[in-house]
Enzyme design. Structure first.
Site, PDB file in Angstrom:
ATOM      1  N   ARG A 118       0.668  -4.691   4.233  1.00 53.63           N
ATOM      2  CA  ARG A 118       0.169  -3.810   3.156  1.00 53.63           C
ATOM      3  C   ARG A 118       1.203  -3.612   2.049  1.00 53.63           C
ATOM      4  NH1 ARG A 118      -4.501  -0.378   4.542  1.00 53.63           N
ATOM      5  NH2 ARG A 118      -5.719  -1.793   5.805  1.00 53.63           N
ATOM      6  N   ARG A 132      -6.438  -1.152  -9.752  1.00 56.23           N
ATOM      7  CA  ARG A 132      -7.521  -0.685  -8.884  1.00 56.23           C
ATOM      8  C   ARG A 132      -8.495   0.205  -9.659  1.00 56.23           C
ATOM      9  NH1 ARG A 132     -11.031   0.777  -6.181  1.00 56.23           N
ATOM     10  NH2 ARG A 132     -11.075   1.667  -4.090  1.00 56.23           N
TER      11      ARG A 132
HETATM   12  O1  1CP Z   1      -3.713  -2.279   8.535  1.00 51.97           O
HETATM   13  C1  1CP Z   1      -4.157  -2.893   9.513  1.00 51.97           C
HETATM   14  O2  1CP Z   1      -4.409  -2.359  10.611  1.00 51.97           O
HETATM   15  C2  1CP Z   1      -4.384  -4.377   9.361  1.00 51.97           C
HETATM   16  C3  1CP Z   1      -5.760  -4.869   9.532  1.00 51.97           C
HETATM   17  C4  1CP Z   1      -6.752  -4.279   8.555  1.00 51.97           C
HETATM   18  C5  1CP Z   1      -7.729  -3.306   8.815  1.00 51.97           C
HETATM   19  C6  1CP Z   1      -7.960  -2.558  10.119  1.00 51.97           C
HETATM   20  C7  1CP Z   1      -6.900  -4.682   7.199  1.00 51.97           C
HETATM   21  C8  1CP Z   1      -6.062  -5.731   6.573  1.00 51.97           C
HETATM   22  N1  1CP Z   1      -7.969  -4.011   6.678  1.00 51.97           N
HETATM   23  C9  1CP Z   1      -8.505  -3.145   7.622  1.00 51.97           C
HETATM   24  C10 1CP Z   1      -9.681  -2.278   7.436  1.00 51.97           C
HETATM   25  C11 1CP Z   1      -9.473  -1.347   6.300  1.00 51.97           C
HETATM   26  N2  1CP Z   1      -9.578  -1.706   4.986  1.00 51.97           N
HETATM   27  C12 1CP Z   1      -9.039   0.000   6.352  1.00 51.97           C
HETATM   28  C13 1CP Z   1      -8.738   0.801   7.625  1.00 51.97           C
HETATM   29  C14 1CP Z   1      -9.898   1.607   8.032  1.00 51.97           C
HETATM   30  C15 1CP Z   1      -9.637   2.476   9.272  1.00 51.97           C
HETATM   31  O3  1CP Z   1      -9.842   2.031  10.400  1.00 51.97           O
HETATM   32  O4  1CP Z   1      -9.248   3.640   9.073  1.00 51.97           O
HETATM   33  C16 1CP Z   1      -8.940   0.453   5.026  1.00 51.97           C
HETATM   34  C17 1CP Z   1      -8.575   1.826   4.544  1.00 51.97           C
HETATM   35  C18 1CP Z   1      -9.266  -0.662   4.176  1.00 51.97           C
HETATM   36  C19 1CP Z   1      -9.222  -0.702   2.681  1.00 51.97           C
HETATM   37  C20 1CP Z   1      -8.031  -1.405   2.132  1.00 51.97           C
HETATM   38  N3  1CP Z   1      -7.699  -2.715   2.437  1.00 51.97           N
HETATM   39  C21 1CP Z   1      -7.102  -0.901   1.193  1.00 51.97           C
HETATM   40  C22 1CP Z   1      -7.131   0.478   0.550  1.00 51.97           C
HETATM   41  C23 1CP Z   1      -8.224   0.489  -0.484  1.00 51.97           C
HETATM   42  C24 1CP Z   1      -7.875   1.105  -1.802  1.00 51.97           C
HETATM   43  O5  1CP Z   1      -8.418   2.190  -2.037  1.00 51.97           O
HETATM   44  O6  1CP Z   1      -7.166   0.555  -2.632  1.00 51.97           O
HETATM   45  C25 1CP Z   1      -6.188  -1.934   0.920  1.00 51.97           C
HETATM   46  C26 1CP Z   1      -5.037  -1.906  -0.046  1.00 51.97           C
HETATM   47  C27 1CP Z   1      -6.569  -3.070   1.714  1.00 51.97           C
HETATM   48  C28 1CP Z   1      -5.931  -4.391   1.689  1.00 51.97           C
HETATM   49  C29 1CP Z   1      -5.633  -5.058   2.974  1.00 51.97           C
HETATM   50  N4  1CP Z   1      -6.241  -4.820   4.181  1.00 51.97           N
HETATM   51  C30 1CP Z   1      -5.703  -5.631   5.145  1.00 51.97           C
HETATM   52  C31 1CP Z   1      -4.722  -6.446   4.506  1.00 51.97           C
HETATM   53  C32 1CP Z   1      -3.872  -7.474   5.220  1.00 51.97           C
HETATM   54  C33 1CP Z   1      -4.711  -6.102   3.142  1.00 51.97           C
HETATM   55  C34 1CP Z   1      -3.991  -6.709   1.940  1.00 51.97           C
HETATM   56  C35 1CP Z   1      -2.759  -7.387   1.990  1.00 51.97           C
HETATM   57  C36 1CP Z   1      -1.501  -6.586   2.228  1.00 51.97           C
HETATM   58  O7  1CP Z   1      -1.132  -6.388   3.402  1.00 51.97           O
HETATM   59  O8  1CP Z   1      -0.833  -6.240   1.230  1.00 51.97           O
END
Ligand code: 1CP
Length: 355
Positions: free
Chosen positions: A34, A47
């Site tokens: 992340r 965003r």
């Molecule tokens: O963090 C982990 O556990 C890794 C696996 C994972 C999971 C469980 C990713 C990879 N996404 C998710 C689902 C998800 N997506 C959640 C968690 C929900 C929960 O169980 O509570 C959330 C909040 C998201 C949304 C999300 N994805 C955001 C925030 C959104 C925003 O408002 O800007 C972001 C920045 C991401 C990007 C993301 N998700 C995962 C990766 C590998 C990445 C991007 C690359 C990086 O790591 O920079």
């Protein structure tokens, strides 16, 4: 010769690829799960202009930009594609939305009729073409020493969201399906194995040099279910990918696997194992590091707190695992309240460290 197109034919030069190949590196490579996201003001700006979170994931110029932001700021050794694990259910035709302040919300699938309504896993790449365009743009725009990591969720973790309809503390909905009707639940896992292989293959074809499989909820499964629904699917994905791309480095993150991490590392055959914060670095050195490259595992909240305690615990990890093969990372993703200057300080500490 392009080492990306013929992996394994000559020793890689990039630091992260060398660590994954078990070769010596000049210093310890570092990136952070992340590393793109809400803790960065420049991310929040893109965003806000992008519309929905999925619009951001599916707009190649914007997804490329937010992937590059942490590379510009900190000089990480790897960039991870900006996307999400839930683009796969979206591509399978399940309704997925990201609600502000609430996280992902999906229309839950709870039975065979729900499975039958999904699209073909062989065709997820049609819907996900913008993601591969992002990878291909990054492959051209990244500095040459930076490794490009593609990713997907592991079948079990993705299934917990598909079945539960949202994140949950106990993954109860998916577990109950898996316990009450294991062979039926297996059908969902099989669909996800196939879709994940297609999705990761398309990322590799577009220029991803390493892939990471995120199994965030692996640790909630008891041993026999862990074997069937966490270990075996990731082993299958690894084998199917390497049949297409021999030598492709695969990293897995079986969060919470505990002592099962050793069997998991050996039997899945992945090249890298990403450790969560709960794993003792000394135990990992003695039981896991001979099996391949380790990655991890500073508590993301130490990065929020910063200061002496962050430095002390980061050095403890480096001193224990830093002889390699090792990639410095966190034990889970960066959280939104992280001060960006703490990230800069930690990266410098790792970059300056020598065994
Ligand atoms: O963090 C982990 O556990 C890794 C696996 C994972 C999971 C469980 C990713 C990879 N996404 C998710 C689902 C998800 N997506 C959640 C968690 C929900 C929960 O169980 O509570 C959330 C909040 C998201 C949304 C999300 N994805 C955001 C925030 C959104 C925003 O408002 O800007 C972001 C920045 C991401 C990007 C993301 N998700 C995962 C990766 C590998 C990445 C991007 C690359 C990086 O790591 O920079």
């Amino acid at each position: 010769m392009d080492e990306r197109k013929a992996p394994g034919t000559m020793p890689p030069e990039k630091k992260l690829l060398r660590a994954l190949a078990g070769l010596e590196t000049e210093g310890v490579p570092v990136w952070m799960m992340r590393q793109a996201g809400r803790y960065l003001p420049e991310y929040r700006k893109v965003r806000a202009d992008a519309g929905s979170f999925l619009d951001l994931c599916y707009t190649p110029e914007l997804a490329e930009e937010v992937t590059l932001q942490p590379i510009r700021r900190y000089g990480f050794d790897a960039a991870i594609l900006f996307s999400d694990i839930l683009v796969v259910p979206d591509a399978l035709g399940q309704k997925v939305a990201f609600k502000e302040g609430e996280g992902p919300v999906l229309e839950p699938i709870t039975d065979e009729a729900g499975l039958a309504a999904l699209g073909s896993p062989a065709r997820v790449t049609e819907h996900l073409r913008p993601v591969y365009e992002t990878v291909s743009r990054l492959s051209n725009s990244l500095p040459r020493e930076v490794t490009l990591i593609g990713f997907a969720g592991a079948p079990w973790t993705v299934a917990t969201y598909m079945v539960g309809g949202r994140g949950s503390p106990d993954q109860a909905a998916a577990k109950l399906w898996a316990y009450r009707a294991p062979d039926e639940f297996q059908k969902l896992i099989d669909i996800l194995v196939e879709a994940t292989v297609e999705h990761l293959s398309a990322q590799v074809e577009a220029g991803a040099e390493v892939v990471q499989i995120f199994d965030t909820w692996a640790g909630s499964l008891p041993e026999l279910s862990f074997e069937r629904f966490a270990l075996r699917p990731v082993k299958a994905i690894r084998e199917l990918l390497q049949a297409r791309f021999p030598g492709l480095p695969v990293i897995a993150f079986p969060r919470g696997a505990g002592a099962m991490a050793a069997r998991y590392f050996r039997e899945t055959g992945v090249r890298g194992l990403s450790l969560d914060t709960g794993v003792s670095p000394g135990w990992a050195r003695d039981n896991l590091q001979q099996l391949g490259c380790l990655q991890g595992n500073l508590d993301p909240l130490l990065l929020v707190a910063g200061g002496d305690e962050m430095r002390r615990q980061a050095r403890h990890i480096l001193e224990t695992l830093g002889n390699g093969p090792f990639i410095f990372n966190l034990g889970h993703g960066i959280v939104p309240q992280t001060p960006p200057e703490h990230v800069g300080e930690l990266v410098k500490l790792v970059q300056d460290w020598r065994p």
